[in-house]
Design a protein around this motif. Structure first.
Motif, PDB file in Angstrom:
ATOM      1  N   SER A  56      -7.971  -1.383  -3.332  1.00 45.42           N
ATOM      2  CA  SER A  56      -7.561  -2.785  -3.425  1.00 45.42           C
ATOM      3  C   SER A  56      -8.755  -3.654  -3.080  1.00 45.42           C
ATOM      4  CB  SER A  56      -6.405  -3.069  -2.457  1.00 45.42           C
ATOM      5  OG  SER A  56      -5.890  -4.379  -2.644  1.00 45.42           O
ATOM      6  N   ASN A  81      -6.614  -6.472   1.886  1.00 45.90           N
ATOM      7  CA  ASN A  81      -6.915  -5.401   0.934  1.00 45.90           C
ATOM      8  C   ASN A  81      -7.236  -4.088   1.640  1.00 45.90           C
ATOM      9  OD1 ASN A  81      -6.945  -6.675  -1.889  1.00 45.90           O
ATOM     10  ND2 ASN A  81      -8.114  -8.145  -0.666  1.00 45.90           N
ATOM     11  N   GLY A 118     -12.744  -4.929   0.149  1.00 48.86           N
ATOM     12  CA  GLY A 118     -11.477  -4.217   0.166  1.00 48.86           C
ATOM     13  C   GLY A 118     -11.669  -2.795   0.628  1.00 48.86           C
ATOM     14  N   ALA A 149      -4.979  -4.413  -6.921  1.00 49.23           N
ATOM     15  CA  ALA A 149      -4.864  -3.083  -6.335  1.00 49.23           C
ATOM     16  C   ALA A 149      -4.526  -2.090  -7.444  1.00 49.23           C
ATOM     17  CB  ALA A 149      -3.799  -3.046  -5.243  1.00 49.23           C
ATOM     18  N   ALA A 153      -4.922  -0.687   1.320  1.00 52.35           N
ATOM     19  CA  ALA A 153      -5.463   0.618   0.941  1.00 52.35           C
ATOM     20  C   ALA A 153      -5.154   1.672   2.001  1.00 52.35           C
ATOM     21  CB  ALA A 153      -6.976   0.504   0.725  1.00 52.35           C
ATOM     22  N   ASP A 203      -6.251 -10.951  -5.704  1.00 52.24           N
ATOM     23  CA  ASP A 203      -6.628  -9.558  -5.471  1.00 52.24           C
ATOM     24  C   ASP A 203      -6.042  -8.657  -6.552  1.00 52.24           C
ATOM     25  OD1 ASP A 203      -7.435 -10.735  -3.047  1.00 52.24           O
ATOM     26  OD2 ASP A 203      -5.583 -10.112  -2.024  1.00 52.24           O
ATOM     27  N   GLY A 263       0.804  -1.205   0.000  1.00 54.14           N
ATOM     28  CA  GLY A 263       0.000   0.000   0.000  1.00 54.14           C
ATOM     29  C   GLY A 263       0.844   1.265   0.000  1.00 54.14           C
TER      30      GLY A 263
END
Length: 408
Positions: A338, A317, A352, A403, A321, A401, A279
């Motif tokens: 994300s 997630n 997320g 992002a 973020a 996932d 992140g």
């Protein structure tokens, strides 16, 4: 003109829609035949969606079981019994549903076929423990809290299970197993997806021992002994087709970004570090390109990990973020989001998280602090307070996932 949040929502919806397993299952079943009975077994977060597609194609099956996560069964499927069970930690319903599955495939003949539809999450959902269920739950919790990656976790779990590491395929013998697999692990290692119930195991006892030592796992003598029992290394009754992956998810996200006028850049489809590190990295990328006069989308797919240091609520997630928020603080025209393609992130009802240049100040006004929140692993409540949770509900797929950092 879309706001950043509206653009993010459109990208998420389009990306997930592109990796739903329906068409992939239909393609895999093209020309499928069975001389005897056809039994359907589907396990994983995408089990209902895959089973529904398969029965639609085949018309009917001679019996079947779906084992999936709570709230993931949408409607009844003709000829198939659906069970909802625990994830990410298996529960008694996991054990009971798996026992029902093993009863279904007992005493089959060589001309019979088990259509096995497998997706991520099956390691917890589809389980017959060889140790007391309470200890298996405890070991799973230890692994989750340690920050162990999915391959490390599955190397341990295979040796404590009566269905993982190829043992389910052995239980189906002499019937043929036709396996369709939706991948949720980077690089698509068949024996690690849902711990490989119908795939020979490539991991070794020595590797399992090394992982147990690395994370200082607390194991009973019974569990210790199982780590030294080798798993099946060959299977002669299985045919497998793998379909769907995080690479497709990233490609779909790139198409969706491009349709909104962003220049998409796929940074990686093998992201596998700490969530908060990922992140922070995406946040600094957005910061570096802010104000450059170009609309860009930086995309990273994979599966990060969270090392639990606190007692809050959240998932990888959401943590990813929130960790991006400090780099974006005060900037306009930038966001990071994300999302888990399955629609659930950790033990929460969110898929997320979303942050932008106003997130840090909004959280401060709500009495929160990003760094204190991350230390307590409480991203869910922080994002909830500032309207940053992404809620999709169960999606019917599971391919890791994605992002994205958007820069106007």
């Amino acid at each position: 003109m879309n706001t950043l949040r509206e653009s993010a929502n459109q990208i998420i919806s389009a990306s997930i829609a592109a990796v739903l397993p329906d068409q992939a299952v239909r393609r895999a079943l093209d020309g499928f035949q069975s001389r005897g009975k056809t039994l359907l077994v589907a396990a994983g977060k995408a089990a209902w969606q895959m089973a529904h597609a398969a029965v639609t194609v085949l018309g009917q099956v001679d019996g079947g079981v779906v084992v999936t996560k709570y709230h993931h069964v949408k409607n009844p499927i003709p000829g198939v019994t659906c069970y909802e069970t625990g994830h990410p930690v298996p529960d008694q319903n996991s054990f009971d549903a798996t026992n029902k599955t093993l009863e279904l495939v007992r005493d089959l003949k060589p001309e019979d076929t088990v259509l096995f539809l497998l997706s991520g999450g099956g390691s917890a959902l589809f389980e017959q423990p060889l140790i007391p269920g309470e200890e298996l739950q405890d070991i799973t919790g230890q692994l989750l809290a340690s920050g162990a990656d999915i391959v490390e976790m599955n190397t341990i779990r295979k040796r404590l299970s009566g269905v993982k590491g190829g043992r389910f395929a052995q239980a189906c013998a002499p019937a043929r197993v036709f396996s369709i697999v939706l991948s949720d692990i980077l690089g698509d290692p068949l024996d690690m997806i849902a711990s490989g119930p119908a795939c020979p195991d490539s991991s070794t006892c020595a590797q399992a021992r090394a992982i147990a030592d690395k994370y200082h796992l607390r194991l009973s003598p019974q569990a210790e002994a199982l780590l030294d029992q080798e798993t099946p290394k060959t299977l002669d009754n299985v045919e497998t087709q793998i379909t769907g992956s995080v690479r497709e998810l990233c490609t779909a996200a790139a198409r969706a970004c491009q349709a909104l006028g962003y220049q998409p850049i796929i940074l990686t489809d093998r992201l596998c570090c700490e969530a908060r590190e990922a992140g922070s990295f995406l946040g600094t990328i957005a910061q570096a390109h802010a104000g450059a006069g170009q609309k860009r989308a930086f995309i990273a797919g994979g599966e990060t990990v969270v090392h639990l240091t606190g007692k809050g609520l959240g998932g990888r997630n959401q943590e990813l973020a929130l960790a991006a928020a400090p780099a974006l603080a005060g900037l306009s025209g930038c966001c990071v989001f994300s999302v888990g393609s399955d629609g659930t992130d950790g033990p929460t009802d969110a898929a997320g998280g979303y942050v932008d240049g106003q997130t840090c100040e909004a959280l401060k006004q709500a009495g929160g602090d990003v760094f204190r929140t991350l230390a307590d692993n409480d991203a869910y409540h922080a994002l909830q307070a500032v309207g940053g949770l992404i809620m999709t509900g169960a999606t019917g797929t599971n391919v890791n996932d994605v992002a994205v950092a958007l820069v106007e």
